[in-house]
Design a protein around this motif. Structure first.
Motif, PDB file in Angstrom:
ATOM      1  N   LEU A 472     -42.336 -19.543 -45.654  1.00 10.31           N
ATOM      2  CA  LEU A 472     -41.966 -20.815 -45.027  1.00 10.31           C
ATOM      3  C   LEU A 472     -41.332 -20.445 -43.570  1.00 10.31           C
ATOM      4  O   LEU A 472     -41.463 -21.204 -42.578  1.00 10.31           O
ATOM      5  N   ARG A 473     -40.677 -19.381 -43.389  1.00 14.04           N
ATOM      6  CA  ARG A 473     -40.119 -18.791 -42.251  1.00 14.04           C
ATOM      7  C   ARG A 473     -41.530 -18.805 -41.155  1.00 14.04           C
ATOM      8  O   ARG A 473     -41.287 -19.173 -40.121  1.00 14.04           O
ATOM      9  N   LYS A 474     -42.450 -18.131 -41.504  1.00 10.58           N
ATOM     10  CA  LYS A 474     -43.723 -17.655 -40.723  1.00 10.58           C
ATOM     11  C   LYS A 474     -44.240 -19.233 -40.363  1.00 10.58           C
ATOM     12  O   LYS A 474     -44.539 -19.430 -39.223  1.00 10.58           O
ATOM     13  N   PHE A 475     -44.393 -20.118 -41.378  1.00  8.82           N
ATOM     14  CA  PHE A 475     -44.857 -21.429 -41.190  1.00  8.82           C
ATOM     15  C   PHE A 475     -44.106 -22.124 -40.266  1.00  8.82           C
ATOM     16  O   PHE A 475     -44.446 -22.859 -39.139  1.00  8.82           O
ATOM     17  N   ALA A 476     -42.634 -22.179 -40.564  1.00  5.16           N
ATOM     18  CA  ALA A 476     -41.634 -22.915 -39.482  1.00  5.16           C
ATOM     19  C   ALA A 476     -41.835 -22.320 -38.000  1.00  5.16           C
ATOM     20  O   ALA A 476     -41.824 -23.037 -37.359  1.00  5.16           O
ATOM     21  N   ASP A 477     -41.944 -21.099 -37.827  1.00  5.92           N
ATOM     22  CA  ASP A 477     -41.857 -20.338 -36.615  1.00  5.92           C
ATOM     23  C   ASP A 477     -43.305 -20.967 -36.037  1.00  5.92           C
ATOM     24  O   ASP A 477     -42.953 -21.221 -34.952  1.00  5.92           O
ATOM     25  N   GLU A 478     -44.388 -20.915 -36.723  1.00  6.40           N
ATOM     26  CA  GLU A 478     -45.794 -21.602 -35.971  1.00  6.40           C
ATOM     27  C   GLU A 478     -45.463 -22.876 -35.566  1.00  6.40           C
ATOM     28  O   GLU A 478     -46.124 -23.170 -34.514  1.00  6.40           O
ATOM     29  N   LEU A 479     -44.867 -23.778 -36.620  1.00  5.75           N
ATOM     30  CA  LEU A 479     -45.062 -25.120 -36.313  1.00  5.75           C
ATOM     31  C   LEU A 479     -44.032 -25.595 -35.460  1.00  5.75           C
ATOM     32  O   LEU A 479     -44.307 -26.499 -34.575  1.00  5.75           O
ATOM     33  N   ASP A 484     -48.394 -29.847 -30.806  1.00  4.12           N
ATOM     34  CA  ASP A 484     -48.691 -31.339 -31.388  1.00  4.12           C
ATOM     35  C   ASP A 484     -48.803 -30.934 -33.056  1.00  4.12           C
ATOM     36  O   ASP A 484     -49.380 -30.032 -33.444  1.00  4.12           O
ATOM     37  N   PHE A 485     -47.772 -31.385 -33.536  1.00  2.00           N
ATOM     38  CA  PHE A 485     -47.657 -30.796 -35.008  1.00  2.00           C
ATOM     39  C   PHE A 485     -48.645 -31.132 -35.971  1.00  2.00           C
ATOM     40  O   PHE A 485     -48.965 -30.073 -36.354  1.00  2.00           O
ATOM     41  N   ARG A 486     -49.174 -32.279 -35.965  1.00  2.00           N
ATOM     42  CA  ARG A 486     -50.185 -32.676 -36.888  1.00  2.00           C
ATOM     43  C   ARG A 486     -51.262 -31.818 -36.973  1.00  2.00           C
ATOM     44  O   ARG A 486     -51.662 -31.236 -38.161  1.00  2.00           O
ATOM     45  N   PRO A 487     -52.121 -31.548 -35.875  1.00  2.00           N
ATOM     46  CA  PRO A 487     -53.283 -30.805 -35.651  1.00  2.00           C
ATOM     47  C   PRO A 487     -52.773 -29.333 -36.311  1.00  2.00           C
ATOM     48  O   PRO A 487     -53.478 -28.720 -36.829  1.00  2.00           O
ATOM     49  N   ALA A 488     -51.660 -28.763 -35.740  1.00  2.00           N
ATOM     50  CA  ALA A 488     -51.249 -27.424 -35.863  1.00  2.00           C
ATOM     51  C   ALA A 488     -51.008 -27.272 -37.388  1.00  2.00           C
ATOM     52  O   ALA A 488     -51.636 -26.267 -38.126  1.00  2.00           O
ATOM     53  N   LEU A 489     -50.362 -28.346 -38.142  1.00  2.00           N
ATOM     54  CA  LEU A 489     -50.140 -28.264 -39.457  1.00  2.00           C
ATOM     55  C   LEU A 489     -51.598 -28.287 -40.248  1.00  2.00           C
ATOM     56  O   LEU A 489     -51.783 -27.349 -41.108  1.00  2.00           O
ATOM     57  N   THR A 490     -52.761 -29.000 -39.972  1.00  2.00           N
ATOM     58  CA  THR A 490     -53.772 -29.166 -40.724  1.00  2.00           C
ATOM     59  C   THR A 490     -54.525 -27.610 -40.320  1.00  2.00           C
ATOM     60  O   THR A 490     -55.064 -27.349 -41.576  1.00  2.00           O
ATOM     61  N   ALA A 491     -54.451 -27.165 -39.246  1.00  2.00           N
ATOM     62  CA  ALA A 491     -54.888 -25.885 -39.044  1.00  2.00           C
ATOM     63  C   ALA A 491     -54.342 -24.820 -39.941  1.00  2.00           C
ATOM     64  O   ALA A 491     -55.173 -24.053 -40.431  1.00  2.00           O
ATOM     65  N   LEU A 492     -53.206 -24.825 -39.892  1.00  3.50           N
ATOM     66  CA  LEU A 492     -52.370 -23.842 -40.589  1.00  3.50           C
ATOM     67  C   LEU A 492     -52.768 -24.031 -42.266  1.00  3.50           C
ATOM     68  O   LEU A 492     -52.896 -22.961 -42.944  1.00  3.50           O
ATOM     69  N   ILE A 493     -52.574 -25.181 -42.737  1.00  5.82           N
ATOM     70  CA  ILE A 493     -53.137 -25.352 -44.058  1.00  5.82           C
ATOM     71  C   ILE A 493     -54.433 -24.601 -44.531  1.00  5.82           C
ATOM     72  O   ILE A 493     -54.630 -24.066 -45.337  1.00  5.82           O
ATOM     73  N   ARG A 494     -55.394 -25.189 -43.400  1.00  9.99           N
ATOM     74  CA  ARG A 494     -57.020 -24.672 -43.705  1.00  9.99           C
ATOM     75  C   ARG A 494     -56.957 -23.142 -43.808  1.00  9.99           C
ATOM     76  O   ARG A 494     -57.477 -22.667 -44.381  1.00  9.99           O
ATOM     77  N   ARG A 495     -56.356 -22.602 -42.642  1.00  8.47           N
ATOM     78  CA  ARG A 495     -56.327 -21.192 -42.489  1.00  8.47           C
ATOM     79  C   ARG A 495     -55.758 -20.629 -43.802  1.00  8.47           C
ATOM     80  O   ARG A 495     -56.350 -19.516 -44.329  1.00  8.47           O
ATOM     81  N   THR A 496     -54.518 -20.889 -44.152  1.00  5.46           N
ATOM     82  CA  THR A 496     -53.893 -20.513 -45.252  1.00  5.46           C
ATOM     83  C   THR A 496     -54.841 -20.403 -46.715  1.00  5.46           C
ATOM     84  O   THR A 496     -55.036 -19.342 -47.316  1.00  5.46           O
ATOM     85  N   VAL A 497     -55.375 -21.481 -46.815  1.00  4.60           N
ATOM     86  CA  VAL A 497     -56.422 -21.757 -48.055  1.00  4.60           C
ATOM     87  C   VAL A 497     -57.549 -20.693 -47.788  1.00  4.60           C
ATOM     88  O   VAL A 497     -57.889 -19.881 -48.859  1.00  4.60           O
ATOM     89  N   HIS A 498     -58.088 -20.612 -46.798  1.00  2.42           N
ATOM     90  CA  HIS A 498     -59.154 -19.814 -46.571  1.00  2.42           C
ATOM     91  C   HIS A 498     -58.815 -18.232 -46.673  1.00  2.42           C
ATOM     92  O   HIS A 498     -59.553 -17.618 -47.333  1.00  2.42           O
ATOM     93  N   GLU A 499     -57.526 -17.539 -46.034  1.00  2.00           N
ATOM     94  CA  GLU A 499     -57.216 -16.450 -46.251  1.00  2.00           C
ATOM     95  C   GLU A 499     -56.677 -16.219 -47.452  1.00  2.00           C
ATOM     96  O   GLU A 499     -56.962 -14.955 -47.671  1.00  2.00           O
ATOM     97  N   HIS A 500     -56.330 -17.061 -48.432  1.00  2.00           N
ATOM     98  CA  HIS A 500     -55.408 -16.553 -49.548  1.00  2.00           C
ATOM     99  C   HIS A 500     -55.986 -16.984 -51.010  1.00  2.00           C
ATOM    100  O   HIS A 500     -55.527 -16.887 -51.853  1.00  2.00           O
ATOM    101  N   LYS A 501     -57.190 -17.847 -50.794  1.00  2.00           N
ATOM    102  CA  LYS A 501     -57.916 -18.234 -51.908  1.00  2.00           C
ATOM    103  C   LYS A 501     -58.249 -17.346 -53.027  1.00  2.00           C
ATOM    104  O   LYS A 501     -58.364 -17.634 -54.082  1.00  2.00           O
ATOM    105  N   ARG A 502     -58.385 -16.075 -52.648  1.00  2.00           N
ATOM    106  CA  ARG A 502     -58.855 -15.136 -53.736  1.00  2.00           C
ATOM    107  C   ARG A 502     -57.733 -15.160 -54.865  1.00  2.00           C
ATOM    108  O   ARG A 502     -58.110 -14.590 -55.753  1.00  2.00           O
ATOM    109  N   ILE A 503     -56.421 -15.380 -54.594  1.00  2.00           N
ATOM    110  CA  ILE A 503     -55.410 -15.071 -55.815  1.00  2.00           C
ATOM    111  C   ILE A 503     -55.471 -16.204 -56.645  1.00  2.00           C
ATOM    112  O   ILE A 503     -54.901 -16.327 -57.716  1.00  2.00           O
ATOM    113  N   ILE A 504     -56.432 -17.394 -56.470  1.00  2.00           N
ATOM    114  CA  ILE A 504     -56.639 -18.619 -57.275  1.00  2.00           C
ATOM    115  C   ILE A 504     -57.702 -18.320 -58.296  1.00  2.00           C
ATOM    116  O   ILE A 504     -58.878 -17.645 -57.965  1.00  2.00           O
TER     117      ILE A 504
END
Ligand code: ADP
Ligand code: MG
Length: 696
Positions: A472-479, A484-504
Motif C-alpha cells: 500500500l505504501r508503494k502504491f500510495a507513493d506512485e499514485l 492524472d490519478f485514474r489512468p495511473a490507477l488503471t495502469a498500476l492495477i494492470r501491471r500488478t496483475v500481470h507481474e504477480h498473477k503467478r501466485i494465483i
C-alpha cells in the motif's frame, strides 16, 4: 435478560463498564488514549486503576496481573494481591495507576534468543488500553506488552500493534486518493477458526506421549477412522455438548464472541469460530480460548489436544486466520460490492494483497512453521508448504479482463434451484470454496489456512499487516505522484496483475501436479520448519520490518533463534519420550507376550506332539523378528539423539534433528505399530487409537 446477554462481557472492564464506573472527564481522556494511541496521564491512570480495582473486588477478585504473550507462544501472568498493610495489623485493598500502566517482571526465564544476558534480568510490561482488562480465576488481568530493560521486544503483542499502525497509515493514504475524507481509522480484523481434539482424560493419563508431547508417537491404525465422513458436522455427543456449553459460558463472560461450533473431519475433532474482531483483541481472545478449552475439558474428565497432529492417519488440526481491513466508518475494504469490476478501490486493495503474498510467500510460510505443523502441511489434508492464492472464478475473470484491457462481461448470477418448490431460491455465491488453498478469498476477506492449531495468531498477522502495508505504501507513493490519478490507477492495477498473477491458483493444491507447476512458476516450497525459518532473515525481509518499525534486525535474529530452538527442544522431547516408551513399556510388553506364546507351545508339546502350534510359532517368530528390529532401530534413534551433542550452531542442529532424529523416530514407529496389531490388547501398555478416538 437472556442468560447469554446477561453474562456476556460480565467479567470485562469494557466500554460500558468504564462509562458507568469512571467520572466523565476521565472516561473521555481514556477513550482519547484508546482512539489516538496517546499515552495515559498519571492522574487519569490513578482514577482508572482505582475504579478497576473497585469493580474487580465487587466481582470477587483478590489479585491483579499484567497478562502478556512472551515468545513461548502461550500467555504469562504473575499474580499480585491488592493488599496493602495499614500499620495496625490490617490491610486495605489498593491498586495504583503506576501498577496499572507498568510492571517489571523478571524477564530472565523467558525465551529471548540471545537478546538479553541473564544478568540483565529486568523486563517491562506496559498496558495495551486497546484490549480490555478482564477477570479470570479471581485475578484482574491487564493485557500488556512485554519488552526488555533496553527496549527490545520480547513478546508477540508489541510487533502486532506496530504492524496494525503501519497498515493503517498507508491504507488511509490510499483512501484519501479515492476521495475518502471521512475515514479516520483503518483496522485489520481477524476471525480465527480454532480446531481441537477432545479425548478421555483417563485414557490420556495412560499415554506418556500425549502427556509429554501433546501427540501420539505410536498407534496402529484403528479399524475405523474418518473414511465414512460421518463425523464432520455430525450430531454432537452429550459429553462434548456439555463441554461446549461450559466453554461458551466461560468465553462469553470474558467477552469472547464464540459463535460457531461443530464436529470436524476426524473422529474426536471439533471446531470453534468466534465473530471477528480487531486483530490485537482477536489475538488476545484466541489465547484465552485455547487456555479455557484446556481448563474446561479437564473439568469434564476430558483433555483438549491443541497439537497439529495428535493422531497419525486422521486429519490434524489447523487454525484458519480470516483477515480483512475495515474503516471506522464501517466499510470493509475487501468487500467487492455488487460490481467488483467497476470497483477500482477494491481492486487496488486486492492487488496489494496479491502482490504482498507473491513477494513475501516466505514470510507467510515462516509464520506457520513449527515442529507440529510439519506433520500437517503438505500432507493432503492441509495446504501444501507452497503459498498460493485462490480468488474464485469471477475475480479471476475480472483480473484477466483488467490485464488484457478487455471489457469484462459480468456473468449473470446463477439461481440455485434445489428442485423442491417449497425451498426459497437463493443466488449462488460468486466465490466458490476451495478448501485446499492456503490463502483463499472468501467473499469479503482472506482466509489463511496454513496456521497450526496451537499457534498464536500474532506472527501471521504481523506478517500480513506488514507486507500489505508495504505494498500500500508503494502504491500510495506512485499514485500520489501521478499527474492524472485514474489512468495511473488503471495502469498500476494492470501491471500488478500481470507481474504477480503467478501466485494465483484456483485448482487442487493437494496434487503432485501443483507441486511441479508451482516450481515452474518459481514459487517457493519450504517443506519443513527448518527450511522455512531462516528465510525470515533474508535481506528483503529485514529491510521490510525495519522500514515499518516492526522489528530491528537484532530482534528478528533473536526471534528466528527462539523458533529454531523451540523446534530442536520439541523434537528432542519427542525422541526421548519415544525411547522411554520403547524401553520401559513396549519391549517389556513384547517380552511378556512372546513369553506367553513360547510357554503355550511348550505346554502343548508336553501334552502331545500332535497338537498344532503353528499359530503360536508364526506369531512368536513374527513378534520376535519385529522385536529385534525394534531394538536395532531404537539404538539408532538413541545414537541420533546422542549425535546432536557433536553438532554446533542452531541451524545445523535443527537440521540434524529433522534429518537424523525425526527419520529414526519414523522407523521406530513403523515397527511398533506393526507389533501393536499382533499383540494381546491386555498386554499392550497403551490405550489404542480406537479407544482414544471413539471413547468420548
Ligand atoms: P468457514 O470458513 O468455516 O465457512 P465462516 O465463513 O462462517 O467459516 O467464517 C469464518 C470466520 O470468518 C468467522 O470467524 C467470521 O467471524 C470471520 N469473518 C467474517 N468476516 C470477517 C472480516 N471482515 N474480517 C475478518 N474475519 C471475518
Ligand atoms: Mg474456514
Amino acid at each position: 435478560m437472556n442468560h447469554v446477554t446477561e453474562i456476556f462481557g460480565s467479567m470485562v472492564f469494557d466500554d460500558a463498564t468504564m462509562k458507568e464506573k469512571l467520572p466523565r472527564d476521565i472516561y473521555k481522556a481514556l477513550k482519547n488514549t484508546i482512539a489516538k494511541g496517546e499515552s495515559l496521564d498519571a492522574s487519569v491512570a490513578n482514577t482508572v486503576a482505582n475504579a478497576m480495582k473497585d469493580w474487580a473486588l465487587e466481582k470477587g477478585a483478590t489479585h491483579f496481573t499484567h497478562w502478556f504473550q512472551p515468545m513461548t507462544g502461550i500467555t504469562a501472568e504473575k499474580h499480585d494481591s491488592f493488599i496493602s498493610p495499614t500499620g495496625d495489623g490490617r490491610v486495605i485493598m489498593e491498586f495504583s495507576g503506576k501498577e496499572l500502566i507498568k510492571g517489571e517482571p523478571d524477564a530472565s526465564s523467558f525465551p529471548s534468543g540471545g537478546l538479553r544476558a541473564t544478568f540483565e534480568a529486568r523486563g517491562y510490561t506496559a498496558w495495551d488500553p486497546t484490549s480490555y482488562a478482564f477477570i479470570k480465576d479471581g485475578t484482574l488481568c491487564i493485557p500488556t506488552v512485554f519488552c526488555s530493560y533496553t527496549g527490545e521486544v520480547l513478546d508477540k503483542k508489541t510487533p502486532l500493534l506496530r504492524s496494525m499502525e503501519a497498515i493503517e497509515k498507508h491504507a488511509l493514504r490510499i483512501l484519501r486518493l479515492f476521495g475518502d475524507t471521512m475515514s479516520r481509522r483503518v483496522v485489520t480484523t481477524v476471525g480465527p477458526e480454532q480446531e481441537y481434539f477432545l479425548v478421555d482424560r483417563a485414557m490420556y493419563e495412560k499415554r506418556k506421549d500425549l502427556k509429554n508431547c501433546g501427540r501420539t508417537l505410536f498407534g496402529a491404525k484403528p479399524p475405523k477412522g474418518q473414511e465414512m465422513d460421518d463425523h464432520y458436522y455430525g450430531t454432537i455427543k452429550p459429553r462434548v455438548q456439555q463441554f461446549m456449553k461450559e466453554l461458551n459460558d466461560e468465553l462469553w463472560k470474558l467477552g469472547v464472541p464464540a459463535k460457531t461450533e461443530h464436529n470436524e473431519a476426524a473422529p474426536a475433532q471439533h471446531e470453534l469460530a468466534p465473530i471477528f474482531e480487531t486483530t490485537n483483541v482477536a489475538a488476545d481472545h484466541n489465547q484465552l480460548t485455547m487456555e479455557l478449552m484446556k481448563k474446561v475439558a479437564l473439568r469434564n474428565g476430558l483433555v483438549c489436544l491443541l497439537h497439529e497432529k495428535p493422531f497419525h492417519g486422521v486429519n490434524g488440526s489447523g487454525k484458519h486466520n480470516n483477515w480483512s481491513l475495515s474503516t471506522d466508518t464501517g466499510k470493509n475494504l475487501l468487500d467487492p460490492g455488487k460490481t467488483p469490476y467497476e470497483n477500482q478501490q477494491f481492486l487496488l486493495f486486492l492487488c496489494a494483497v496479491i502482490k504482498a503474498v507473491d513477494e513475501y510467500q516466505d514470510l507467510l510460510r515462516f509464520s506457520a512453521a513449527g515442529a507440529g505443523n510439519d506433520h500437517r502441511l503438505g500432507a493432503h489434508e492441509a495446504p501444501p508448504a507452497i503459498v498460493s492464492m485462490f480468488l474464485g472464478s469471477e475475480l479471476e475473470a475480472i483480473l484477466a479482463a483488467v490485464e488484457t484491457g478487455n471489457a469484462y462481461d459480468p456473468k449473470k448470477k446463477v439461481e440455485m434451484d434445489a428442485g423442491v418448490n417449497v425451498l426459497p431460491h437463493f443466488t449462488k455465491d460468486t466465490t466458490d470454496r476451495n478448501r485446499t488453498s492456503p490463502f483463499a478469498f472468501t467473499g469479503n476477506k482472506f482466509e489463511f489456512r496454513m496456521l497450526g492449531s496451537s499457534f498464536s495468531i500474532s506472527e501471521t498477522n504481523i506478517v500480513l499487516n506488514t507486507i500489505v502495508a508495504e505494498e500500500l505504501r508503494k502504491f500510495a507513493d506512485e499514485l500520489e505522484r501521478a499527474e492524472d490519478f485514474r489512468p495511473a490507477l488503471t495502469a498500476l492495477i494492470r501491471r500488478t496483475v500481470h507481474e504477480h498473477k503467478r501466485i494465483i491458483f484456483n485448482g487442487n493444491n493437494y496434487t503432485e501436479e501443483w507441486v511441479k507447476e508451482a516450481e515452474r512458476r518459481g514459487l517457493s516450497n519450504h517443506s519443513s520448519t527448518v527450511a522455512a525459518l531462516p528465510h525470515f532473515l533474508d535481506e528483503k525481509n529485514v529491510r521490510l520490518f525495519k522500514k515499518h518499525g516492526i522489528f530491528s534486525e537484532v530482534e528478528m535474529t533473536s526471534r528466528c533463534e527462539i523458533l529454531l530452538e523451540n523446534y530442536i527442544k520439541t523434537v528432542n522431547i519427542e525422541a526421548l519420550t519415544m525411547l522411554d516408551m520403547v524401553r520401559h513399556d513396549i519391549i517389556p510388553a513384547a517380552v511378556k507376550y512372546t513369553g506367553t506364546l513360547a510357554d503355550n507351545i511348550l505346554k502343548k508339546r508336553a501334552v502331545c506332539d500332535c497338537i498344532p502350534c503353528d499359530m503360536e510359532e508364526s506369531l512368536l517368530k513374527k513378534l520376535s523378528t519385529l522385536s529385534s528390529q525394534l531394538y536395532a532401530k531404537t539404538q539408532e534413534l538413541d545414537a541420533a539423539v546422542q549425535g546432536a551433542k557433536n553438532v554446533t550452531g542452531t541451524e545445523p542442529l535443527a537440521a540434524h534433528y529433522r534429518d537424523s532424529v525425526v527419520t529414526a523416530m519414523q522407523a521406530v514407529r513403523v515397527i511398533v505399530d506393526e507389533m501393536e496389531v499382533e499383540t494381546d490388547a491386555g498386554i499392550w501398555p497403551y490405550p489404542s487409537y480406537a479407544e482414544l478416538l471413539f471413547s468420548v
